[in-house]
Design a protein around this motif. Sequence first.
Motif, PDB file in Angstrom:
ATOM      1  N   GLU A   2       0.833  -1.186   0.000  1.00 50.35           N
ATOM      2  CA  GLU A   2       0.000   0.000   0.000  1.00 50.35           C
ATOM      3  C   GLU A   2       0.874   1.245   0.000  1.00 50.35           C
ATOM      4  O   GLU A   2       1.929   1.271   0.615  1.00 50.35           O
ATOM      5  CB  GLU A   2      -0.920   0.007   1.227  1.00 50.35           C
ATOM      6  CG  GLU A   2      -1.949  -1.097   1.234  1.00 50.35           C
ATOM      7  CD  GLU A   2      -1.445  -2.392   1.870  1.00 50.35           C
ATOM      8  OE1 GLU A   2      -0.311  -2.413   2.367  1.00 50.35           O
ATOM      9  OE2 GLU A   2      -2.182  -3.375   1.839  1.00 50.35           O
ATOM     10  N   GLU A  44      -9.509 -11.184   2.054  1.00 52.61           N
ATOM     11  CA  GLU A  44      -9.492 -12.167   0.963  1.00 52.61           C
ATOM     12  C   GLU A  44     -10.442 -13.325   1.255  1.00 52.61           C
ATOM     13  O   GLU A  44     -11.155 -13.794   0.365  1.00 52.61           O
ATOM     14  CB  GLU A  44      -8.075 -12.673   0.738  1.00 52.61           C
ATOM     15  CG  GLU A  44      -7.163 -11.642   0.119  1.00 52.61           C
ATOM     16  CD  GLU A  44      -5.702 -12.055   0.095  1.00 52.61           C
ATOM     17  OE1 GLU A  44      -5.388 -13.231   0.400  1.00 52.61           O
ATOM     18  OE2 GLU A  44      -4.864 -11.185  -0.222  1.00 52.61           O
ATOM     19  N   ASP A  49     -12.676  -6.995  -2.366  1.00 59.03           N
ATOM     20  CA  ASP A  49     -11.676  -6.439  -3.269  1.00 59.03           C
ATOM     21  C   ASP A  49     -11.310  -5.036  -2.797  1.00 59.03           C
ATOM     22  O   ASP A  49     -11.791  -4.037  -3.329  1.00 59.03           O
ATOM     23  CB  ASP A  49     -12.208  -6.429  -4.706  1.00 59.03           C
ATOM     24  CG  ASP A  49     -11.177  -5.930  -5.698  1.00 59.03           C
ATOM     25  OD1 ASP A  49      -9.987  -5.796  -5.338  1.00 59.03           O
ATOM     26  OD2 ASP A  49     -11.570  -5.657  -6.851  1.00 59.03           O
ATOM     27  N   TYR A  50     -10.469  -4.956  -1.779  1.00 57.88           N
ATOM     28  CA  TYR A  50     -10.131  -3.666  -1.187  1.00 57.88           C
ATOM     29  C   TYR A  50      -9.212  -2.835  -2.086  1.00 57.88           C
ATOM     30  O   TYR A  50      -9.164  -1.623  -1.952  1.00 57.88           O
ATOM     31  CB  TYR A  50      -9.497  -3.842   0.199  1.00 57.88           C
ATOM     32  CG  TYR A  50      -8.174  -4.596   0.170  1.00 57.88           C
ATOM     33  CD1 TYR A  50      -6.974  -3.922   0.084  1.00 57.88           C
ATOM     34  CD2 TYR A  50      -8.138  -5.982   0.236  1.00 57.88           C
ATOM     35  CE1 TYR A  50      -5.774  -4.601   0.055  1.00 57.88           C
ATOM     36  CE2 TYR A  50      -6.956  -6.669   0.205  1.00 57.88           C
ATOM     37  CZ  TYR A  50      -5.769  -5.974   0.115  1.00 57.88           C
ATOM     38  OH  TYR A  50      -4.585  -6.654   0.083  1.00 57.88           O
ATOM     39  N   LEU A  51      -8.507  -3.477  -3.013  1.00 58.06           N
ATOM     40  CA  LEU A  51      -7.594  -2.734  -3.883  1.00 58.06           C
ATOM     41  C   LEU A  51      -8.339  -1.841  -4.870  1.00 58.06           C
ATOM     42  O   LEU A  51      -7.835  -0.810  -5.285  1.00 58.06           O
ATOM     43  CB  LEU A  51      -6.689  -3.697  -4.650  1.00 58.06           C
ATOM     44  CG  LEU A  51      -5.693  -4.463  -3.787  1.00 58.06           C
ATOM     45  CD1 LEU A  51      -4.955  -5.491  -4.625  1.00 58.06           C
ATOM     46  CD2 LEU A  51      -4.724  -3.528  -3.104  1.00 58.06           C
ATOM     47  N   ASN A  52      -9.551  -2.232  -5.245  1.00 58.87           N
ATOM     48  CA  ASN A  52     -10.321  -1.456  -6.205  1.00 58.87           C
ATOM     49  C   ASN A  52     -11.453  -0.662  -5.558  1.00 58.87           C
ATOM     50  O   ASN A  52     -12.251  -0.058  -6.254  1.00 58.87           O
ATOM     51  CB  ASN A  52     -10.888  -2.363  -7.299  1.00 58.87           C
ATOM     52  CG  ASN A  52      -9.768  -2.922  -8.155  1.00 58.87           C
ATOM     53  OD1 ASN A  52      -8.869  -2.204  -8.559  1.00 58.87           O
ATOM     54  ND2 ASN A  52      -9.804  -4.216  -8.401  1.00 58.87           N
ATOM     55  N   GLU A  53     -11.515  -0.690  -4.228  1.00 58.30           N
ATOM     56  CA  GLU A  53     -12.524   0.093  -3.511  1.00 58.30           C
ATOM     57  C   GLU A  53     -12.078   1.548  -3.478  1.00 58.30           C
ATOM     58  O   GLU A  53     -10.960   1.859  -3.095  1.00 58.30           O
ATOM     59  CB  GLU A  53     -12.672  -0.410  -2.065  1.00 58.30           C
ATOM     60  CG  GLU A  53     -13.285  -1.777  -1.954  1.00 58.30           C
ATOM     61  CD  GLU A  53     -14.796  -1.725  -1.882  1.00 58.30           C
ATOM     62  OE1 GLU A  53     -15.338  -0.738  -1.368  1.00 58.30           O
ATOM     63  OE2 GLU A  53     -15.417  -2.679  -2.351  1.00 58.30           O
ATOM     64  N   ALA A  54     -12.947   2.446  -3.882  1.00 58.43           N
ATOM     65  CA  ALA A  54     -12.634   3.880  -3.819  1.00 58.43           C
ATOM     66  C   ALA A  54     -12.815   4.361  -2.390  1.00 58.43           C
ATOM     67  O   ALA A  54     -13.779   3.999  -1.720  1.00 58.43           O
ATOM     68  CB  ALA A  54     -13.545   4.657  -4.755  1.00 58.43           C
ATOM     69  N   GLU A  58     -10.846  10.195  -1.288  1.00 60.25           N
ATOM     70  CA  GLU A  58     -10.072  10.344  -2.517  1.00 60.25           C
ATOM     71  C   GLU A  58     -10.863  11.119  -3.556  1.00 60.25           C
ATOM     72  O   GLU A  58     -12.060  10.890  -3.731  1.00 60.25           O
ATOM     73  CB  GLU A  58      -9.705   8.979  -3.102  1.00 60.25           C
ATOM     74  CG  GLU A  58      -8.633   8.243  -2.354  1.00 60.25           C
ATOM     75  CD  GLU A  58      -8.244   6.941  -3.024  1.00 60.25           C
ATOM     76  OE1 GLU A  58      -8.895   6.544  -4.022  1.00 60.25           O
ATOM     77  OE2 GLU A  58      -7.303   6.303  -2.537  1.00 60.25           O
ATOM     78  N   LYS A  60     -12.343  11.944  -7.089  1.00 63.17           N
ATOM     79  CA  LYS A  60     -12.751  11.101  -8.204  1.00 63.17           C
ATOM     80  C   LYS A  60     -11.944  11.466  -9.435  1.00 63.17           C
ATOM     81  O   LYS A  60     -11.684  12.624  -9.700  1.00 63.17           O
ATOM     82  CB  LYS A  60     -14.244  11.286  -8.473  1.00 63.17           C
ATOM     83  CG  LYS A  60     -15.092  11.026  -7.264  1.00 63.17           C
ATOM     84  CD  LYS A  60     -16.157  10.019  -7.589  1.00 63.17           C
ATOM     85  CE  LYS A  60     -17.161   9.953  -6.494  1.00 63.17           C
ATOM     86  NZ  LYS A  60     -17.039   8.969  -5.551  1.00 63.17           N
ATOM     87  N   LYS A  61     -11.528  10.434 -10.180  1.00 61.68           N
ATOM     88  CA  LYS A  61     -10.753  10.659 -11.404  1.00 61.68           C
ATOM     89  C   LYS A  61     -11.697  10.837 -12.570  1.00 61.68           C
ATOM     90  O   LYS A  61     -12.698  10.150 -12.682  1.00 61.68           O
ATOM     91  CB  LYS A  61      -9.814   9.481 -11.659  1.00 61.68           C
ATOM     92  CG  LYS A  61      -8.738   9.366 -10.609  1.00 61.68           C
ATOM     93  CD  LYS A  61      -7.826   8.222 -10.905  1.00 61.68           C
ATOM     94  CE  LYS A  61      -6.782   8.076  -9.806  1.00 61.68           C
ATOM     95  NZ  LYS A  61      -5.939   6.935  -9.995  1.00 61.68           N
TER      96      LYS A  61
END
Length: 62
Positions: A2, A44, A49-54, A58, A60-61
């Motif tokens: 991270e 897991e 899926d914490y890697l793709n959770e916004a 943050e 927004k892109k």
Amino acid sequence: MESKTARFTVLLDPRKKKAFEKLCASQDLTPSQVVRQLMRGYLEEHDVDYLNEALEDEPKKG
């Protein structure tokens, strides 16, 4: 790994904390490393899926 960190405070029995820190040290790991491993495994195990959770904080892109 991270790229950002956030503080996570946990209250626990002082005897458990001491035993945990001693075990971590005996394995040449920090308590934070072990807690992060446990959290990743738990997420897991529950298919999160914490890697793709916004994150709400943050921007927004797009």
